[in-house]
Design a protein around this motif. Structure first.
Motif, PDB file in Angstrom:
ATOM      1  N   ALA A   1       0.857  -1.182   0.000  1.00 25.86           N
ATOM      2  CA  ALA A   1       0.000   0.000   0.000  1.00 25.86           C
ATOM      3  C   ALA A   1       0.892   1.232   0.000  1.00 25.86           C
ATOM      4  O   ALA A   1       1.723   1.401   0.890  1.00 25.86           O
ATOM      5  N   TYR A   2       0.734   2.088  -1.014  1.00 24.33           N
ATOM      6  CA  TYR A   2       1.565   3.287  -1.099  1.00 24.33           C
ATOM      7  C   TYR A   2       0.987   4.243  -2.135  1.00 24.33           C
ATOM      8  O   TYR A   2       0.117   3.866  -2.927  1.00 24.33           O
ATOM      9  N   GLN A   3       1.497   5.475  -2.114  1.00 26.30           N
ATOM     10  CA  GLN A   3       1.155   6.454  -3.134  1.00 26.30           C
ATOM     11  C   GLN A   3       2.449   7.065  -3.647  1.00 26.30           C
ATOM     12  O   GLN A   3       3.320   7.437  -2.857  1.00 26.30           O
ATOM     13  N   ALA A   4       2.592   7.140  -4.954  1.00 25.60           N
ATOM     14  CA  ALA A   4       3.839   7.641  -5.539  1.00 25.60           C
ATOM     15  C   ALA A   4       3.541   8.476  -6.769  1.00 25.60           C
ATOM     16  O   ALA A   4       2.539   8.268  -7.463  1.00 25.60           O
ATOM     17  N   THR A   5       4.423   9.429  -7.040  1.00 25.62           N
ATOM     18  CA  THR A   5       4.378  10.210  -8.266  1.00 25.62           C
ATOM     19  C   THR A   5       5.582   9.826  -9.113  1.00 25.62           C
ATOM     20  O   THR A   5       6.714   9.820  -8.635  1.00 25.62           O
ATOM     21  N   TYR A   6       5.306   9.470 -10.369  1.00 26.41           N
ATOM     22  CA  TYR A   6       6.357   9.075 -11.299  1.00 26.41           C
ATOM     23  C   TYR A   6       6.406  10.054 -12.469  1.00 26.41           C
ATOM     24  O   TYR A   6       5.385  10.613 -12.865  1.00 26.41           O
ATOM     25  N   GLU A   7       7.583  10.245 -12.997  1.00 29.87           N
ATOM     26  CA  GLU A   7       7.738  10.964 -14.251  1.00 29.87           C
ATOM     27  C   GLU A   7       8.163   9.973 -15.324  1.00 29.87           C
ATOM     28  O   GLU A   7       8.997   9.097 -15.073  1.00 29.87           O
ATOM     29  N   THR A   8       7.545  10.096 -16.505  1.00 31.30           N
ATOM     30  CA  THR A   8       7.814   9.190 -17.607  1.00 31.30           C
ATOM     31  C   THR A   8       8.622   9.906 -18.678  1.00 31.30           C
ATOM     32  O   THR A   8       8.230  10.985 -19.135  1.00 31.30           O
ATOM     33  N   TYR A   9       9.734   9.293 -19.053  1.00 33.15           N
ATOM     34  CA  TYR A   9      10.581   9.868 -20.082  1.00 33.15           C
ATOM     35  C   TYR A   9      10.766   8.858 -21.213  1.00 33.15           C
ATOM     36  O   TYR A   9      10.857   7.655 -20.980  1.00 33.15           O
ATOM     37  N   MET A  10      10.800   9.369 -22.432  1.00 34.54           N
ATOM     38  CA  MET A  10      11.101   8.532 -23.585  1.00 34.54           C
ATOM     39  C   MET A  10      12.354   9.087 -24.254  1.00 34.54           C
ATOM     40  O   MET A  10      12.478  10.306 -24.447  1.00 34.54           O
ATOM     41  N   THR A  11      13.275   8.192 -24.578  1.00 33.51           N
ATOM     42  CA  THR A  11      14.541   8.584 -25.184  1.00 33.51           C
ATOM     43  C   THR A  11      14.683   7.925 -26.551  1.00 33.51           C
ATOM     44  O   THR A  11      14.443   6.721 -26.684  1.00 33.51           O
ATOM     45  N   TRP A  12      15.047   8.715 -27.550  1.00 31.94           N
ATOM     46  CA  TRP A  12      15.316   8.204 -28.881  1.00 31.94           C
ATOM     47  C   TRP A  12      16.785   8.398 -29.212  1.00 31.94           C
ATOM     48  O   TRP A  12      17.338   9.480 -28.990  1.00 31.94           O
ATOM     49  N   LEU A  13      17.417   7.361 -29.736  1.00 37.91           N
ATOM     50  CA  LEU A  13      18.791   7.468 -30.219  1.00 37.91           C
ATOM     51  C   LEU A  13      18.750   7.321 -31.735  1.00 37.91           C
ATOM     52  O   LEU A  13      18.340   6.280 -32.262  1.00 37.91           O
ATOM     53  N   THR A  14      19.142   8.368 -32.450  1.00 34.73           N
ATOM     54  CA  THR A  14      19.094   8.363 -33.907  1.00 34.73           C
ATOM     55  C   THR A  14      20.414   7.864 -34.475  1.00 34.73           C
ATOM     56  O   THR A  14      21.481   8.383 -34.146  1.00 34.73           O
ATOM     57  N   VAL A  15      20.319   6.849 -35.297  1.00 32.34           N
ATOM     58  CA  VAL A  15      21.503   6.299 -35.962  1.00 32.34           C
ATOM     59  C   VAL A  15      21.268   6.358 -37.461  1.00 32.34           C
ATOM     60  O   VAL A  15      20.274   5.829 -37.969  1.00 32.34           O
ATOM     61  N   TYR A  16      22.166   7.025 -38.180  1.00 29.89           N
ATOM     62  CA  TYR A  16      22.036   7.144 -39.636  1.00 29.89           C
ATOM     63  C   TYR A  16      23.348   6.724 -40.278  1.00 29.89           C
ATOM     64  O   TYR A  16      24.405   7.288 -40.011  1.00 29.89           O
ATOM     65  N   ARG A  17      23.264   5.675 -41.131  1.00 28.41           N
ATOM     66  CA  ARG A  17      24.446   5.143 -41.812  1.00 28.41           C
ATOM     67  C   ARG A  17      25.569   4.819 -40.827  1.00 28.41           C
ATOM     68  O   ARG A  17      26.735   5.115 -41.051  1.00 28.41           O
ATOM     69  N   GLY A  18      25.166   4.226 -39.717  1.00 29.01           N
ATOM     70  CA  GLY A  18      26.131   3.768 -38.735  1.00 29.01           C
ATOM     71  C   GLY A  18      26.676   4.838 -37.816  1.00 29.01           C
ATOM     72  O   GLY A  18      27.508   4.551 -36.959  1.00 29.01           O
ATOM     73  N   VAL A  19      26.202   6.073 -37.965  1.00 26.59           N
ATOM     74  CA  VAL A  19      26.680   7.178 -37.135  1.00 26.59           C
ATOM     75  C   VAL A  19      25.610   7.546 -36.114  1.00 26.59           C
ATOM     76  O   VAL A  19      24.452   7.762 -36.472  1.00 26.59           O
ATOM     77  N   SER A  20      25.996   7.606 -34.834  1.00 25.82           N
ATOM     78  CA  SER A  20      25.056   7.956 -33.769  1.00 25.82           C
ATOM     79  C   SER A  20      25.006   9.470 -33.597  1.00 25.82           C
ATOM     80  O   SER A  20      26.043  10.137 -33.545  1.00 25.82           O
ATOM     81  N   TYR A  21      23.782   9.980 -33.497  1.00 28.01           N
ATOM     82  CA  TYR A  21      23.570  11.399 -33.283  1.00 28.01           C
ATOM     83  C   TYR A  21      23.054  11.624 -31.856  1.00 28.01           C
ATOM     84  O   TYR A  21      22.661  10.664 -31.181  1.00 28.01           O
ATOM     85  N   PRO A  22      23.059  12.873 -31.367  1.00 28.70           N
ATOM     86  CA  PRO A  22      22.621  13.111 -29.984  1.00 28.70           C
ATOM     87  C   PRO A  22      21.230  12.548 -29.714  1.00 28.70           C
ATOM     88  O   PRO A  22      20.347  12.585 -30.574  1.00 28.70           O
ATOM     89  N   THR A  23      21.056  12.013 -28.512  1.00 25.51           N
ATOM     90  CA  THR A  23      19.773  11.448 -28.145  1.00 25.51           C
ATOM     91  C   THR A  23      18.739  12.542 -27.938  1.00 25.51           C
ATOM     92  O   THR A  23      19.065  13.692 -27.634  1.00 25.51           O
ATOM     93  N   THR A  24      17.493  12.190 -28.132  1.00 26.22           N
ATOM     94  CA  THR A  24      16.372  13.083 -27.877  1.00 26.22           C
ATOM     95  C   THR A  24      15.592  12.546 -26.692  1.00 26.22           C
ATOM     96  O   THR A  24      15.199  11.380 -26.688  1.00 26.22           O
ATOM     97  N   VAL A  25      15.397  13.352 -25.666  1.00 26.08           N
ATOM     98  CA  VAL A  25      14.679  12.934 -24.463  1.00 26.08           C
ATOM     99  C   VAL A  25      13.461  13.822 -24.286  1.00 26.08           C
ATOM    100  O   VAL A  25      13.562  15.050 -24.343  1.00 26.08           O
TER     101      VAL A  25
END
Length: 235
Positions: A27-51
């Protein structure tokens, strides 16, 4: 001189995480934050993640009753959805579109509405972790609580899934979720607790709006599943 016995509250859950977590009903009460992260890879090169911070979720549980409040923060029009679950009934509530109201849910569909409304990694994996391999990770301190952390992975696709799954989570010794994370391709979804209290009052579990007859409006979860069909958790 008598020695004091120091009990490690996380030792039991680290020894048998599957057994404790699949049966725990804290029994409890909690507040959560939900984050989604995308990692873009183009032609084998990783670009900065988007959060992106997608939702803030308030969860209250006093078995057999529970309530989810999901507020979407990354949208143009404010929206809050609620799922209130009891032993034999459940309600879905929303403040948009139209007047705020709650709607009855068929008992066999309540688990579906929790999964598609909250998109909680833990709700999606709770029933299948026994079929996965578990690894104990270093402990973490989250929302003022120390948690035991684990990673579950499947060596082959699980029933109703078409990929090899992995899930990671941290929990208190009582089974309270502090963090839950799943990866799907180049996308990562994470729930993280920001506040937590052990006391749950009646107001935490009450319906936020009055009841309205008829089926629930179509929201983020889409339409309800047909009877006797076990839906695939939405990733």
């Amino acid at each position: 001189m008598r020695r004091r016995l120091i009990v490690d509250p996380l030792a039991a859950i680290e020894k048998d995480p599957d057994g404790i977590l699949t049966t725990a009903q804290p029994a409890y009460q909690a507040t959560y934050e939900t984050y989604m992260t995308w990692l873009t890879v183009y032609r084998g090169v990783s670009y900065p993640t988007t959060v992106r911070h997608l939702t803030t979720v308030v969860y209250a549980s006093r078995p057999p009753d529970s309530r989810w409040d999901v507020t979407y923060v990354d949208v143009d029009v404010p929206l809050t959805e609620n799922v209130v679950v009891h032993a034999q009934s459940a309600e879905y509530c929303t403040n948009n579109p139209g007047p705020a109201a709650c709607y009855d849910l068929p008992p066999n569909e309540k688990d579906f509405w929790v999964q598609v409304t909250t998109e909680s990694p833990w709700e999606g994996y709770r029933d299948v972790i026994r079929k996965m391999d578990v690894t104990v990770l270093p402990r973490e301190r989250i929302a003022g609580r120390e948690g035991a952390c684990f990673r579950w992975a499947s060596r082959k696709p699980l029933p109703t899934r078409t990929i090899d799954d992995s899930f990671e989570g941290c929990f208190t010794g009582e089974g309270v979720m502090l963090r839950a994370m799943m990866d799907l391709g180049t996308t990562r979804t994470e729930f993280r607790a920001v506040t937590l209290r052990d006391r749950v009052v009646d107001a935490d579990l009450a319906r936020p709006y009055g009841m309205k007859p008829g089926p629930p409006p179509i929201g983020t979860g889409g339409t309800a599943p047909p009877a006797r069909v076990a839906p695939t958790p939405k990733h």
